[in-house]
Design an enzyme around this catalytic site. Structure first.
Site, mmCIF file in Angstrom:
data_model
loop_
_atom_site.group_PDB
_atom_site.id
_atom_site.type_symbol
_atom_site.label_atom_id
_atom_site.label_comp_id
_atom_site.label_asym_id
_atom_site.label_seq_id
_atom_site.Cartn_x
_atom_site.Cartn_y
_atom_site.Cartn_z
ATOM 1 N N SER A 109 0.835 -1.189 0.000
ATOM 2 C CA SER A 109 0.000 0.000 0.000
ATOM 3 C C SER A 109 0.882 1.256 0.000
ATOM 4 C CB SER A 109 -0.951 -0.052 1.200
ATOM 5 O OG SER A 109 -1.943 0.933 1.120
ATOM 6 N N HIS A 134 -2.300 -1.378 -4.400
ATOM 7 C CA HIS A 134 -3.754 -1.439 -4.573
ATOM 8 C C HIS A 134 -4.317 -0.031 -4.492
ATOM 9 C CE1 HIS A 134 -4.520 -1.995 0.080
ATOM 10 N NE2 HIS A 134 -3.899 -0.875 -0.205
#
Length: 216
Positions: A109, A134
């Site tokens: 992330s 993501h």
């Protein structure tokens, strides 16, 4: 009994102290402060405002010490708060010192965004590291108008993050959008091929003067 933050427990009880001999006698440091003297910074665990403030302060301090000398930034993080991560990212881009990034363990992330934001040619991952990208996520509640506002904000954040990945990976926007649609895990080699890192490092080589340096 008050529950203590496990990170505070770790920092207060498990971080070793090292002793250094000086002309004035012995001086003790916690291990992270000693490594800071060598221009080494660590991001471990969740990214939040407290962690971001500490890392930004360390980056600014090391720039003031020597603006032309590299800073080594080791990352082992599952990600966290987007705005906190962006504070670190902006500081990395703001300072004059080149920031070399190294993923040990994982960079997921926001951790992966900080990893790829290092100085071009100086972004590394160790062989067994895992990198994950993501799109941002969040949960909202309240009146319909409030939810609509929050939805617009998270879509704007997604667009901003996508363009940062485009800048640092060299991938086209469409590729980044597809890659970030769901959790996308990569090996160290896959992250290099994607453009998130530049090299996979197994060990550091000795330079001619005896100092250690990263090798790819």
């Amino acid at each position: 009994m008050i529950d203590r933050d496990p990170i505070d427990v770790f920092n207060n009880t498990l971080v070793p102290m090292v002793v250094e001999q000086t002309n004035r006698g012995e001086r003790s440091y916690d291990i992270y402060s000693r490594l800071l003297k060598e221009r080494i910074i660590f991001l471990t665990g969740q990214v939040h405002d407290g962690v971001a403030s500490l890392i930004c302060a360390q980056l600014l301090f090391l720039e003031s010490e020597n603006p032309s000398k590299d800073i080594s930034f080791y990352i082992n993080s599952p990600g966290g708060v987007v705005t906190s991560g962006m504070a670190i990212y902006d500081t990395m881009q703001y300072i004059r010192s080149p920031v070399s990034t190294v993923c040990i363990g994982q960079a997921a992330s926001m951790g992966s965004l900080l990893l790829c934001a290092g100085e071009a040619g100086k972004r590394y991952a160790t062989p067994n590291a895992r990198i994950m990208i993501h799109q941002p996520s969040g949960g909202f509640q309240g009146q319909a108008a409030d939810i609509e506002i929050q939805a617009r904000e998270i879509l704007a954040l997604r667009e901003r993050l996508n363009r940062i990945y485009v800048k640092h990976t060299g991938q086209p926007l469409e590729t980044i959008e597809r890659a970030m649609d769901r959790d996308n895990y990569m090996t160290a080699e896959e992250s290099r091929a994607f453009g998130l890192t530049d090299s996979v490092i197994e060990r550091r080589a000795l330079s001619d003067d005896g100092d250690t340096k990263s090798s790819s």
